[in-house]
Design an enzyme around this catalytic site. Structure first.
Site, short mmCIF file in Angstrom:
data_model
loop_
_atom_site.label_atom_id
_atom_site.label_comp_id
_atom_site.label_asym_id
_atom_site.label_seq_id
_atom_site.Cartn_x
_atom_site.Cartn_y
_atom_site.Cartn_z
N GLU A 25 15.90 -5.53 28.12
CA GLU A 25 16.86 -4.76 27.31
C GLU A 25 18.28 -5.18 27.71
OE1 GLU A 25 19.10 -2.92 25.04
OE2 GLU A 25 16.97 -2.54 24.66
N GLY B 226 8.46 -5.18 -7.46
CA GLY B 226 9.47 -4.76 -8.42
C GLY B 226 10.80 -5.46 -8.18
N HIS C 195 2.82 32.04 28.36
CA HIS C 195 2.57 31.50 29.69
C HIS C 195 1.08 31.27 29.89
CE1 HIS C 195 3.01 30.94 34.03
NE2 HIS C 195 1.98 31.77 34.17
N GLY D 215 14.14 -0.27 23.09
CA GLY D 215 14.27 0.92 22.25
C GLY D 215 12.91 1.56 22.02
N LYS E 230 0.89 5.37 17.21
CA LYS E 230 0.55 6.59 17.95
C LYS E 230 -0.95 6.66 18.22
CE LYS E 230 4.81 7.15 17.19
NZ LYS E 230 5.54 5.91 16.87
N GLY F 239 14.27 -4.06 16.73
CA GLY F 239 14.61 -3.18 15.62
C GLY F 239 14.11 -3.72 14.29
N ARG F 240 14.47 -3.03 13.25
CA ARG F 240 14.01 -3.37 11.92
C ARG F 240 15.20 -3.53 10.97
NH1 ARG F 240 8.58 -2.55 11.18
NH2 ARG F 240 8.86 -2.38 8.93
N LYS G 220 0.83 -1.20 0.00
CA LYS G 220 0.00 0.00 0.00
C LYS G 220 0.87 1.25 0.00
CE LYS G 220 -4.11 -1.77 2.38
NZ LYS G 220 -4.97 -1.60 3.58
N GLY H 281 3.52 2.87 2.86
CA GLY H 281 4.48 1.97 3.46
C GLY H 281 4.28 1.72 4.95
#
Length: 468
Positions: free
Chosen positions: A208, A124, A445, A187, A61, A272-273, A47, A50
């Site tokens: 971790e 591709g 403020h 992470g 989020k 991670g990726r 799609k 990405g």
């Protein structure tokens, strides 16, 4: 027909730019190149948008915001508001999340169509230094841009089964809130899911191997986040690496290198990726690689003159906005402009857990390595002195890193809504502002942005709502 051009019946057609991958870097390059008058073909097997739009930035989020609403419902009595929290409706959460994605997806499709980009759906393959093959059709380009992105990584011997041992892709579509979860990796991805799942009511433990959560951030930010996570009841084990995972009757057992064991309903692998670069013809075309990443120079040029690469495919910060910047830079370079290379230290970084961690520039340790320990000055401004932070009932700090008698070279912030303050921090770093120059600017403020202003007042030697 693709995007108004009958490429199938026009074998002589040569595009100015053929882009393989329609994620953040690829579509940004397509939009900017078309805007500059280049003839562009954009190829995407899944799609448009990405990972960021469909399996990354936006959906995570949305989950985090749903979690924030849940926390506010539970805690509303602290603000004198009577509400009742009845639980999480994951079908409703997904409806909300998918609605956000759908609206942005339609808008992006409209943008690509309006710029007259030839959009091609299909897998591709880089068939030569000047062509990409899709579904048996070859697309020739004077230049090729590789933007095939990344996928979640795992460890040797640790198989993601999409059920008990899952990736972030799986976590985003779970139809339930797990009763308990182990998250392997502290992470950005790991702590964001830890934060969301805790807000949804799960029992969460983060593993971790390095000595701190969000280990690439300034150590002070990591310690503040760890303190906040302890207060929220999010458990974590630091400084010991993963050894193995085994199935139990109703979940997963994780064993660490020191023999310590943890059990939970699910194990989220968030280490991670990795780049998507295998079996796509890159090496055959002569493109230099390193551990699966395409290597590039500061202008995102590969070892092949007719090929560039951007985004998660290259060893730069794996952030959507970095992909945008790299894609735009490549498009402008190909159009004959003279773009400035990306200053990766000057890129804003935000981890959207609760509390948020935001930063730009150098950590204190990096600054000392670059300028010498005796040349680095730091200042911490505690959000306890900020009126809006009191109203929001958030805690945290703004930390500034300065070259003595010179510019601010690092801004590190922890607290609610700090991601919204990082834009000003980015200007401070990238424009090499002196503390006194920022101190003379007036911040509204009461706002969270005042914290950044107050920190610079203090660093300039004239603190207001903080001690000397």
């Amino acid at each position: 027909m693709h995007g108004g051009r009958d490429v199938a019946n026009d074998a002589s057609t040569v595009f100015d730019l053929v882009i393989l991958g329609g994620g953040s870097g690829g579509y940004a390059a397509a939009l900017r190149a078309a805007q500059l008058g280049l003839d562009v073909a954009l190829i995407e097997k899944d799609k448009l948008g990405g990972t960021c739009l469909h399996r990354g930035c936006i959906p995570t989020k949305a989950l985090l915001h749903a979690g924030e609403v849940a926390d506010q419902s539970r805690e509303s009595a602290e603000f004198g508001v009577k509400t009742s929290f009845e639980g999480i409706d994951m079908a409703g959460v997904h409806k909300y999340k998918d609605g956000v994605i759908s609206g942005l997806y339609k808008g992006l499709q409209g943008l690509v169509a309006s710029r007259k980009v030839t959009y091609v759906e299909g897998s591709g393959y880089l068939s030569s230094p000047t062509s990409v093959e899709v579904n048996g059709q070859r697309y020739e380009g004077r230049h090729i841009l590789l933007a095939t992105g990344s996928v979640p990584k795992t460890l040797p011997g640790l198989t993601i089964d999409n059920d008990r041992i899952i990736s972030s892709d799986d976590a985003l579509v779970m139809d339930r809130v797990p009763k308990s979860a182990i998250i392997l990796g502290g992470g950005v991805i790991g702590v964001e899911f830890a934060s969301a799942w805790k807000s949804f009511g799960a029992d969460v433990t983060v593993i971790e191997g390095l000595k701190h959560l969000v280990p690439v951030e300034d150590e002070n930010s990591s310690k503040l986040l760890e303190r906040a996570f302890r207060k929220r009841g999010i458990k974590f084990n630091l400084g010991t690496f993963f050894d193995k995972a085994e199935y139990t009757n109703d979940g997963v057992k994780v064993t660490l290198a020191d023999g310590k064991e943890y059990e939970a309903e699910v194990l989220l692998v968030a280490i991670g990726r990795g780049p998507v670069s295998q079996n796509l013809g890159y090496e055959e075309a002569g493109v230099a690689m390193d551990r699966g990443f395409v290597t590039v120079d500061e202008y995102c040029r590969t070892s092949v003159p007719t090929i560039s690469a951007v985004g998660d495919l290259i060893p730069t910060l794996q952030l959507a906005h970095v992909g945008f910047a790299e894609g735009i830079m490549v498009a402008e370079r190909l159009a004959g402009l003279n773009p400035v290379p990306v200053d990766y230290a000057g890129v804003p970084r935000v981890t959207y857990c609760n509390p948020e961690v935001a930063s730009v520039g150098l950590t204190e340790e990096q600054a000392k390595e670059r300028y010498g320990a005796d040349k680095v000055v730091t200042l911490k401004y505690n959000l306890a002195g900020n009126g809006k932070s009191k109203i929001l009932k958030t805690s945290g700090e703004v930390k500034l890193v300065q070259v003595r008698d010179g510019a601010v070279v690092g801004v590190h912030m922890v607290g609610d809504r700090m991601g919204e303050q990082v834009a000003e921090a980015q200007l401070i770093y990238n424009w090499e502002a002196l503390p006194a120059e920022v101190a003379q600017l007036i911040h509204a403020h009461p706002t969270q942005t005042e914290a950044l202003g107050e920190a610079h007042l203090a660093l300039a030697g004239k603190p207001l709502h903080s001690h000397d």
